[in-house]
Design a protein around this motif. Structure first.
Motif: not given
Length: 189
Positions: A70-83
């Motif tokens: 779950s934390v891994k998915e949150i990390n991906h979701f909160m990524r820098d969407w620009r890059n």
């Protein structure tokens, strides 16, 4: 920028915010496997990104333990969407966001405007705005900028400040609240 500092309890304040909402939140999670197994001591985060169209609604902590996937998915979701760069988000920031959301007693997910920011993105944003810190906690995965349609910036900030666990900034003009797990402080109040 007006800044106030407090040396109030951080971990205890945050845990108190979760304890105050656990009973009211328990029925919402009645189908969660962790809740069926034990005491129901859980933490949940709900967000969507207007930038990517992605949504996340998950339990990320059960009975004193973070759920790694779950934390891994949150990390991906909160990524820098620009890059598309992903950084581990500090669990304390996730906890502050979730506790604040619980205190607001809403089912509406947060709209996440900004989570992790790469140094390149932060530098670009600094060139465009005076309100972007050179050493922003966003670059460390320790901050998020959030919005709720059903709650005002003041209501959101009040809930986050009640957690006494990090920084809270109100940005009324842009209609969002900054939450981080840095030193306990608040600004633009």
């Amino acid at each position: 920028m007006v800044e106030t500092r407090s040396s109030g309890m951080t971990r205890r304040g945050l845990l108190g915010a979760f304890a105050a909402t656990t009973l009211g939140a328990a029925p919402t999670f009645s189908k969660a496997a962790g809740f069926l197994r034990g005491s129901g001591d859980i933490r949940r985060i709900r967000m969507y990104s207007g930038r990517t169209g992605e949504r996340i609604d998950m339990i990320y902590w059960i009975d004193g333990k973070y759920i790694k996937d779950s934390v891994k998915e949150i990390n991906h979701f909160m990524r820098d969407w620009r890059n598309d760069l992903v950084k581990e988000i500090d669990a304390r920031t996730i906890d502050i966001m979730a506790a604040s959301h619980n205190l607001l007693e809403v089912n509406e997910p947060y709209m996440m405007l900004s989570g992790y920011r790469s140094p390149q993105t932060n530098a670009m944003l600094r060139r465009r705005s005076r309100g972007v810190a050179k050493n922003s906690l966003h670059m460390r995965g320790q901050a998020a900028d959030l919005r709720l349609a059903s709650r005002s910036v003041s209501q959101m900030a009040k809930a986050a400040i009640a957690c006494r666990a990090g920084g809270v900034g109100k940005y009324r003009g842009s209609n969002f609240v900054h939450m981080d797990c840095g030193q306990v402080r608040n600004w633009n109040g």
